[in-house]
Design a protein around this motif. Structure first.
Motif, PDB file in Angstrom:
ATOM      1  N   GLN A 284    -108.855   0.007  36.719  1.00  0.00           N
ATOM      2  CA  GLN A 284    -108.007   1.189  36.926  1.00  0.00           C
ATOM      3  C   GLN A 284    -108.849   2.311  37.175  1.00  0.00           C
ATOM      4  OE1 GLN A 284    -104.296   1.366  36.842  1.00  0.00           O
ATOM      5  NE2 GLN A 284    -105.141   3.247  37.624  1.00  0.00           N
ATOM      6  N   ASN A 374    -100.202  -5.424  41.261  1.00  0.00           N
ATOM      7  CA  ASN A 374     -99.592  -5.925  39.784  1.00  0.00           C
ATOM      8  C   ASN A 374     -98.705  -7.312  40.084  1.00  0.00           C
ATOM      9  OD1 ASN A 374    -100.107  -3.793  38.370  1.00  0.00           O
ATOM     10  ND2 ASN A 374     -98.533  -2.515  39.562  1.00  0.00           N
ATOM     11  N   PHE A 386    -101.065  -1.921  37.021  1.00  0.00           N
ATOM     12  CA  PHE A 386    -101.940  -0.982  37.499  1.00  0.00           C
ATOM     13  C   PHE A 386    -101.087   0.299  38.229  1.00  0.00           C
ATOM     14  CE2 PHE A 386    -104.643  -4.411  37.704  1.00  0.00           C
ATOM     15  CZ  PHE A 386    -106.014  -3.941  37.439  1.00  0.00           C
TER      16      PHE A 386
END
Lengths: 470, 558
Positions: A284, A374, A386
């Motif tokens: 991330q 995701n 995310f």
């Protein structure tokens, strides 16, 4: 003349064989280009046979011709989409006039600036990625890296073709300078900031191709609308190749996520680092860094340049045909300006906000990529999701560069930013960890432990295909 | 797009380094560093942002103040590095939105003042041996490059991106009007065809080509930028000498009071300074500016030096300079200034003897400053009458003040003590912007008359001043008041534009210099262009810049 068979050496659909002026220009430029490739490209792999796709014509399927080739022998071609004789300028003050086949004198400098800025990004990314070949997680990825590299090289050719053909001596000088600037060089850096950021690990590479090349996509979409027809046609052809780069990025990050989810499943409550996978929150952080840096590439929110480029018919909006009003004289664009530390809602004339209009499209497209990742988490039964940082986050260009913001775009004090930025952006420790995982894997069909294997081979080749051979 | 005239707060001309907002100013030994760091959200008035180190009058006042302090407060300094604090940008020039939203009169005054500031850089170099290095750490466009041109040397960063440029003509349809075009041709002596190309190329010229064309003196890569700047600054310092050791502090000058006084044309608002009275009648559009000579003054160099910035002449000049700036910007409707100098003429003789002869740096700086203030007066768009009546003392430097005026009214009355006189200060020590003295300029066709004036060793009266060609009119006691009243009423009735144009043409007889060209040709054309629809009309280039609209031109060449 030297008797070179131009259509063989430089595949093209611009009648290079009979254009003496262009031949002369390219003959002078080509040796310097090869020298550039040999000094700052992926040089340690120049003797390898790489399974690459080469564009050999602008016809359907002509852009995807597969075969082994040594990179310096790659046939960097010059292709424009076929000309539409009836094409008209699609926006701005010249809306409806026949598209220009020659550069209008009035716009010569702006147009040159646009082309040079776009062109500068192409060799830059090759320079940024030049050492990644040594740590590729698989032969599949190694091949994809080189495919991206040679295509960026081809895009440079395409832009240089325009400079050489339409901009006289100045164009030739600019083409020369494209080979002289260097990514990350303190003395003569590449023009745009993101293209000077180091890209030394594969997670960065995937993020780069996902986010930075996606900026490329939208810039090309906007230039593909240009009233200067040769530029529009060049960019449309480049877009097919750019799509592949983003595929490399989007699936690359997805495979990293997939691998981490597998490890988390197998070893719940353990630190995935201990099993050689990259924690999802570190992924991330990489997303936050590259997404924000690439968001800068659209320039200032309120911009006279963007208004000038639009009104003069040089650079439009992505998918201009979807809009009803191609003059954009009436509307306004509302955005949150940062005035003396405060966010203030402001309306600006639409033409002056064209950078922001393009950025909107970019952000939307990025959201789709996030959703894709995701779905990987979802599929793997992992609750992590995310997110795309809000566009104010970590900006160096535009009004938001004057403040600090969290991932949701809330303003922060300098002190709070200092305190928390390590939660949002890769720290030295994160980078060192990721860098530590970067070990080459060259056995056909095998992938490094931090990334899942690809779902499917290139050009439908089997999993253990030898994409790069000595 | 409608042009909005934001209500302008008065321009403040007094500042000091601790109050600078837009510059970082540091002195280390013989090197000063002046770094432009314009605060985006602190414009002089509302309605625009100072992006990319663009400047407005508030920024330029600080620059002018800094130049003044360099001369008086830092005599040790030999080199001044002028640079920028932003990344990739040195200075983007005068702020376009500010210009667009200003009245024409403000624009012209702004341009005049910024031109004077740049000329002050060259004056400091020429007279005081201060060497200025423009260290362009990024792109210098428009007024940013003009500022660089005013420096002795220009060093440009070579990052393959930073350029020097004049985008005014191609982007805004106006001129680089702060000396830019004139300095290209007359100072850097660049070929006219190259000037032509450069001035129409919005993105400018960078790197080696900029050196080849003499647009800059040298380029240096980013990695050795600081080193290159330091080296160049050192070598420039080697060619010049420090003027002195210890500077003086320029004290802040504040008015000492204000009141109302009666006059022939109604009540006047009077502001009293230590050495000046400025009295204003807005209804009569007339001001009276009176320099009161001190009753006791410094007679020796030692006294002058120990008085520091309280030395009467230095203080009086600073007050006069400030009043002139205020009259220009903050009293735009006043038409006429009646200038008087009153007091004991011996004050002039003692002071001028010092000013003209001393080689001490502080005295010299005061003398150079006197020359600049006189030029400021001559570049002010007001009519000036010198009024020689009771206690008049137009002697020496005081006489220069009278000669700087458009007319000299002297009262011919035995009851009225009027003193004219010459000192060495009248013999070329205080040149006009045309490079020659006021007497030479006045008697251009009859130089023997100038010699005749200079031969006067004693003070003389109105009758003699008339014979010598100094007094324009010499009414006697009976006619005086009426003559003066008529002269005032007539003057204020004329078209203000006609007056400005006429005065600017009459004040500078004789030779051309770069300075006269800047004010008389470049600024004048600029001011014309600034008024034309092609610039400021609804679809003029200046109006449409930064908007979605393209300019549309009246194609007729004038």
């Amino acid at each position: 003349m030297t008797g070179i068979d131009y259509s063989q050496k430089i595949p093209n659909n611009v009648d290079l064989a009979s254009d003496k002026r262009l031949q002369r220009a390219l003959e002078a430029w080509q040796p310097n280009y090869l020298e550039w490739w040999n000094s700052v490209g992926p040089t340690d792999f120049n003797t390898k046979d790489v399974y690459l796709r080469t564009a050999i014509s602008a016809e359907k399927d002509g852009w995807a011709h597969f075969g082994y080739v040594k990179m310096p022998d790659y046939r960097w071609g010059i292709f424009l989409e076929p000309r539409d004789e009836k094409r008209t300028v699609g926006f701005g003050d010249h809306f409806g006039e026949p598209a220009w086949q020659q550069v209008p004198g009035e716009y010569r400098n702006w147009l040159r600036r646009l082309i040079v800025t776009q062109a500068d990004t192409e060799p830059a990314s090759v320079e940024q990625q030049r050492l990644l070949g040594h740590t590729a997680p698989s032969l599949y990825d190694l091949r994809n890296l080189f495919q991206v590299n040679v295509e960026e090289g081809r895009h440079l050719w395409a832009m240089v073709y325009l400079l050489h053909t339409y901009f006289g001596k100045d164009g030739r000088d600019e083409a020369e300078e494209l080979l002289q600037r260097r990514s990350g060089n303190p003395d003569h850096p590449r023009i745009l900031g993101t293209f000077n950021e180091p890209c030394t690990d594969w997670l960065s590479f995937f993020c780069f191709t996902m986010f930075t090349d996606r900026d490329g996509k939208f810039q090309l979409l906007a230039l593909a609308e240009s009233g200067f027809d040769p530029l529009a046609r060049t960019c449309r052809f480049m877009l097919t190749e750019e799509a592949h780069h983003m595929f490399v990025g989007q699936t690359g990050v997805a495979r990293v996520i997939e691998r981490t989810c597998q490890v988390m499943q197998a070893h719940p409550d353990k630190d995935v680092r201990d099993y050689g996978a990259i924690p999802l929150d570190v992924i991330q952080k990489y997303i936050n860094f590259w997404a924000s840096s690439s968001t800068d590439l659209y320039g200032a929110e309120i911009s006279s340049n963007s208004a000038n480029f639009f009104r003069s018919g040089l650079k439009g909006r992505a998918y201009e045909e979807r809009y009803d009003d191609h003059l954009a004289l009436e509307g306004s664009y509302a955005f949150e300006n940062l005035v003396d530390g405060q966010l203030v809602r402001e309306e600006v004339p639409l033409r002056n906000a064209m950078n922001e209009v393009l950025r909107d499209e970019y952000v939307k497209d990025n959201e789709k990529g996030i959703a894709y990742w995701n779905r990987v988490c979802e599929r793997m039964g992992n609750p992590f999701r995310f997110r795309l940082p809000q566009r104010r986050f970590h900006r160096k260009i535009g009004v938001y560069a004057g403040g600090h913001f969290d991932l949701d775009g809330n303003a922060l004090s300098q002190a709070e930013w200092e305190r928390r930025q390590g939660d949002w952006l890769p720290t030295a420790k994160d980078r060192a960890f990721v860098q530590g995982l970067m070990q080459p894997v060259t056995t056909p069909g095998k992938s490094a432990g931090w990334i899942a294997p690809p779902a499917k081979g290139v050009n439908d080749q089997p999993a253990d295909f030898l994409y790069v051979r000595a | 797009m409608a042009v909005q005239h934001a209500p302008a707060p008065p321009v403040q001309f007094q500042t000091s380094p601790s109050r600078y907002r837009h510059f970082q100013f540091q002195v280390q030994g013989d090197l000063a560093r002046l770094s432009m760091n314009v605060q985006q959200f602190e414009p002089q008035r509302e309605g625009y942002e100072l992006k990319l180190n663009s400047y407005d009058i508030g920024v330029d006042v600080e620059l002018a103040d800094c130049l003044q302090r360099l001369r008086f407060e830092h005599p040790k300094v030999r080199t001044v590095v002028v640079t920028g604090s932003l990344e990739r940008v040195f200075c983007a020039g005068a702020n376009i939105v500010m210009l667009r939203s200003s009245t024409h009169g403000f624009k012209v005054n702004f341009c005049r003042y910024t031109n004077e500031t740049r000329l002050a850089i060259e004056d400091a170099s020429d007279k005081s041996g201060l060497r200025f290095l423009a260290a362009l750490n990024g792109t210098a466009s428009g007024g940013g490059y003009e500022l660089a041109l005013a420096c002795d040397k220009i060093l440009l960063v070579d990052d393959r991106n930073s350029a020097v440029s004049f985008p005014e003509v191609p982007l805004l349809g106006v001129l680089p009007g702060t000396g830019g075009l004139t300095r290209l041709t007359d100072k850097r002596k660049i070929r006219r065809d190259r000037c032509d190309v450069f001035s129409t190329l919005a993105e400018g010229i960078k790197g080696k080509r900029a050196v080849e064309w003499n647009l800059v003196d040298a380029i240096a890569p980013l990695s050795r930028w600081d080193e290159a700047v330091a080296e160049m600054a050192r070598s420039m310092a080697a060619g010049t000498k420090a003027r002195g050791e210890q500077g003086i502090e320029l004290e802040s000058i504040e008015p000492e009071g204000s009141d109302q006084v009666a006059s022939a044309y109604g009540p006047l608002e009077r502001t009293r300074w230590r050495h000046l009275d400025l009295s204003i009648s807005r209804s009569a559009r007339c001001a009276e500016l009176t320099l009161r000579l001190p009753e006791r003054w410094e007679t020796t160099q030692a006294q002058a030096l120990s008085a520091q910035s309280g030395w009467w002449i230095l203080r009086a000049l600073r007050e006069l300079d400030l009043c002139l700036c205020n009259l220009r910007f903050n009293e735009p409707n006043l038409a006429l200034v009646l200038l008087r100098v009153q007091g004991n003429p011996k004050a002039w003789r003692d002071t001028d003897n010092l000013l003209a002869a001393s080689t001490h740096w502080l005295v010299r700086e005061t003398r150079f400053f006197a020359a600049r203030v006189l030029k400021r007066l001559e570049n002010t768009a007001k009519s000036f009458y010198a009024i020689a009546d009771q206690h008049a003392a137009f002697v020496g430097t005081g006489l220069e003040l009278a000669l700087a005026c458009d007319r000299i009214y002297a009262k011919d009355d035995e009851q009225c003590a009027v003193h004219f006189g010459v000192t060495p200060m009248n013999a070329g020590v205080l040149p006009m912007s045309n490079g020659i003295s006021r007497l030479q300029t006045r008697f251009l066709g009859t130089p023997e008359q100038a010699s005749q004036v200079l031969a006067q060793t004693e003070d003389f009266d109105t009758a003699r001043a008339s014979e010598l060609g100094l007094a324009t009119f010499a009414p006697d006691a009976i006619d005086w008041e009426d003559e003066l009243r008529l002269a005032i009423e007539e003057r204020t009735s004329f078209s203000p534009d006609g007056m400005t144009g006429m005065e600017q043409n009459l004040r500078f007889a004789g030779p051309e210099t770069m300075e006269t060209k800047i004010f008389g040709r470049l600024s004048a054309w600029q001011n014309w262009i600034f008024q034309r629809p092609n610039a400021v009309g609804e679809r003029g280039a200046l109006t449409t810049y930064g908007t979605p609209l393209r300019p549309s031109f009246d194609t007729q060449r004038t």
